[in-house]
Scaffold this motif. Structure first.
Motif, mmCIF file in Angstrom:
data_model
loop_
_atom_site.group_PDB
_atom_site.id
_atom_site.type_symbol
_atom_site.label_atom_id
_atom_site.label_comp_id
_atom_site.label_asym_id
_atom_site.label_seq_id
_atom_site.Cartn_x
_atom_site.Cartn_y
_atom_site.Cartn_z
ATOM 1 N N HIS A 1 -1.892 2.824 -1.322
ATOM 2 C CA HIS A 1 -2.563 1.826 -2.157
ATOM 3 C C HIS A 1 -3.022 2.474 -3.461
ATOM 4 O O HIS A 1 -3.875 3.367 -3.458
ATOM 5 N N CYS A 2 -2.424 2.052 -4.569
ATOM 6 C CA CYS A 2 -2.846 2.563 -5.876
ATOM 7 C C CYS A 2 -2.580 1.496 -6.926
ATOM 8 O O CYS A 2 -2.018 0.434 -6.630
ATOM 9 N N HIS A 3 -2.983 1.794 -8.159
ATOM 10 C CA HIS A 3 -2.816 0.847 -9.262
ATOM 11 C C HIS A 3 -1.981 1.444 -10.391
ATOM 12 O O HIS A 3 -2.134 1.049 -11.551
ATOM 13 N N GLU B 1 1.319 1.888 -12.675
ATOM 14 C CA GLU B 1 2.278 0.912 -13.161
ATOM 15 C C GLU B 1 3.711 1.409 -12.910
ATOM 16 O O GLU B 1 4.067 2.502 -13.373
ATOM 17 N N THR C 1 2.502 0.539 -5.204
ATOM 18 C CA THR C 1 1.765 -0.064 -6.298
ATOM 19 C C THR C 1 1.202 -1.415 -5.860
ATOM 20 O O THR C 1 1.450 -1.871 -4.746
ATOM 21 N N THR C 2 0.448 -2.045 -6.745
ATOM 22 C CA THR C 2 -0.203 -3.314 -6.429
ATOM 23 C C THR C 2 0.427 -4.399 -7.291
ATOM 24 O O THR C 2 0.309 -4.358 -8.515
ATOM 25 N N ARG D 1 -0.143 -8.326 -3.698
ATOM 26 C CA ARG D 1 -1.562 -8.712 -3.805
ATOM 27 C C ARG D 1 -1.642 -10.166 -4.286
ATOM 28 O O ARG D 1 -1.633 -10.428 -5.493
ATOM 29 N N ASP E 1 -12.214 -5.298 -14.287
ATOM 30 C CA ASP E 1 -11.873 -3.889 -14.038
ATOM 31 C C ASP E 1 -12.259 -2.993 -15.209
ATOM 32 O O ASP E 1 -11.523 -2.085 -15.592
ATOM 33 N N ASP F 1 -6.200 4.694 -4.667
ATOM 34 C CA ASP F 1 -6.778 3.505 -5.303
ATOM 35 C C ASP F 1 -6.962 3.738 -6.804
ATOM 36 O O ASP F 1 -7.930 3.273 -7.400
ATOM 37 N N ARG G 1 -5.550 4.538 -11.031
ATOM 38 C CA ARG G 1 -4.651 4.204 -12.130
ATOM 39 C C ARG G 1 -4.137 5.451 -12.833
ATOM 40 O O ARG G 1 -3.527 5.344 -13.890
#
Length: 477
Positions: free
Chosen positions: A34-36, A38, A160-161, A190, A321, A418, A420
């Motif tokens: 789980h991460c953000h 790109e 990715t999310t 998501r 965010d 989690d 970026r």
């Protein structure tokens, strides 16, 4: 000068812990489920122009963990999220870190400097100019392109999310290069924009989802059909997880006719929905998503109990965010989730599930509640790692202790970033050190045997093997 908190045994306070970390945990690869990050940035694989851009803010991918501390230190907003000079932003971060002792960002920052840039000294305003020069010179090299940073960290999977309405264009391109890259980049769905019926432009979102799925959404059944098509598409690209941000949640059942009325009302003016209508819709859609997760053998993640965008003026100025969230305080949210689980148990449609909460007061209730729904799969229900504001040594320690006391810690799927940032992978090292130190404490107190082979396998499993097996990223389709 060697930084004491970063010596080879930092966070390891006993001899068994040192052996477990250095002989077992340290060597294990990483699955970042789980991460953000790109996918576009991974695919384009461009060098970052300076350390500010990779560390503090690059376009929309800013680090709001850091921004919150900078505001506490009186840094002006133009040097945080604004268009201030990037070197001045870097100096402002150095001045903030000097005062951040006891905060995990102090340790993470120095870990990242040491592990990626070979800089083994305290980060201060005094030596910031030299660090700026050394880091920026390295960032120009091929070793510091995103894909090589992932490889350097021994990462095998990055999830990715992704919104279900995404065309996953860059995931399709990256899938063609898996063998060359040596790691997988997989989408994790998501569907918050579908679940949060009272936020954003709901009608515009349903039209977007209709277009990408090829299913015209006119009612609840067609909405579920559109989401089912997206599950098929994500699954074809290696997707194995969905993720659901429930800032608050109340279980409520409504009829199909009521659901269709709620959707029609929301498409006209979603701000006019009552709390009961929102709860009924969200419960029905979550149950539909649970069925889809179970059908595709995915894992469903629940991230719950968050107070989002508390500072109204700053939210209107900077959007979500941006560092204006805090721990939620909804009483009984775990009990509401257990009602959801119970209702889905009636039709045997509970998928593999991981519960996260920003409020540690929920952890014991979630851990004990999930035990009522185990079965069929090893550790089908998991208490997720210490999340967000709990990403501290003490938070990790408490989550691991509760998972061990109420379920089976050796089955735990471990840490995620989690994040970026491509420089965040030392968070896995930090977690593994805390894990080994806790198990080492049990050895010292005589609670578990002083058996490195037995305990070492447990450490290796939690670090990597459990996630490898549980999520099925490497299963043949």
């Amino acid at each position: 000068m060697t930084l004491s908190l970063l010596n080879e045994d930092f966070l390891l306070t006993n001899e068994p812990a040192k052996r477990l970390y250095h002989e077992h945990a340290e060597k294990m690869p990483i699955i970042d489920y789980h991460c953000h990050l790109e996918p576009k940035d991974i695919y384009e694989n461009k060098n970052y122009p300076n350390i500010t851009r990779i560390w503090l803010n690059d376009g929309s991918l800013g680090d709001h963990y850091k921004w919150r501390l900078e505001r506490a230190n009186g840094v002006p907003e133009d040097l945080i999220t604004g268009d201030g000079d990037e070197y001045d932003k870097f100096l402002a971060w150095a001045g903030t870190i000097e005062k951040a002792i006891g905060n995990p960002l102090y340790e993470w920052t120095h870990l990242e400097l040491k592990r990626f840039f070979g800089i083994d000294e305290p980060f201060t305003t005094k030596n910031a100019p030299a660090i700026w020069e050394k880091a920026n010179a390295l960032l120009k090299t091929d070793d510091f392109k995103p894909r090589n940073l992932i490889k350097k960290s021994n990462v095998k999977v990055v999830c990715t999310t992704d919104d279900p309405a995404s065309d996953l264009h860059y995931h399709q391109l990256l899938k063609q290069e898996e063998a060359t890259n040596g790691f997988k980049v997989l989408p994790a769905m998501r569907p918050d924009n579908a679940v949060r019926i009272n936020q954003g432009d709901y009608d515009a979102y349903l039209r977007q989802l209709s277009d990408v799925s090829g299913v015209t959404i006119t009612d609840f059944d067609s909405l579920v059909a559109a989401l089912a098509q997206r599950f098929e598409f994500f699954n074809s690209l290696g997707g194995h997880l969905s993720d659901h941000g429930l800032n608050t949640y109340h279980f409520r059942k409504v009829s199909k006719a009521d659901l269709n009325q709620i959707i029609n009302k929301a498409r006209q003016d979603n701000q006019s929905l009552s709390a009961a209508e929102i709860d009924g819709y969200q419960t029905a859609l979550l149950e539909a998503l649970m069925r889809l997760n179970k059908q595709f053998d995915w894992t469903m993640q629940f991230h719950v109990n968050v107070l989002r965008n508390a500072n109204g003026p700053m939210f209107r100025k900077l959007g979500a965010d941006a560092g204006f969230d805090s721990m939620g305080s909804q009483p009984g949210i775990a009990g509401e989730l257990m009602q959801l689980m119970s209702d889905m148990a009636e039709e045997d449609n509970i998928p593999k599930t991981i519960f996260f909460s920003t409020n540690p007061n929920d952890w014991l209730e979630l851990a004990t509640g999930m035990q009522s729904f185990q079965g069929g799969v090893a550790q089908k229900m998991q208490l997720g790692c210490a999340w967000w504001f709990n990403d501290t040594r003490e938070g990790m320690h408490d989550q691991l202790r509760i998972m061990a006391q109420q379920s089976l810690l050796p089955n735990f799927v471990g840490m995620l970033t989690d994040s970026r940032s491509f420089l965040s992978y030392p968070r896995h090292e930090y977690f593994r050190r805390v894990l080994c130190d806790l198990i080492g404490e049990w050895v010292v107190r005589g609670q578990v045997p002083d058996d490195d082979a037995y305990l070492g396998k447990i450490v290796e499993d939690i670090s990597y093997n459990n996630a490898h097996d549980y999520f099925g990223f490497f299963d043949q389709k």
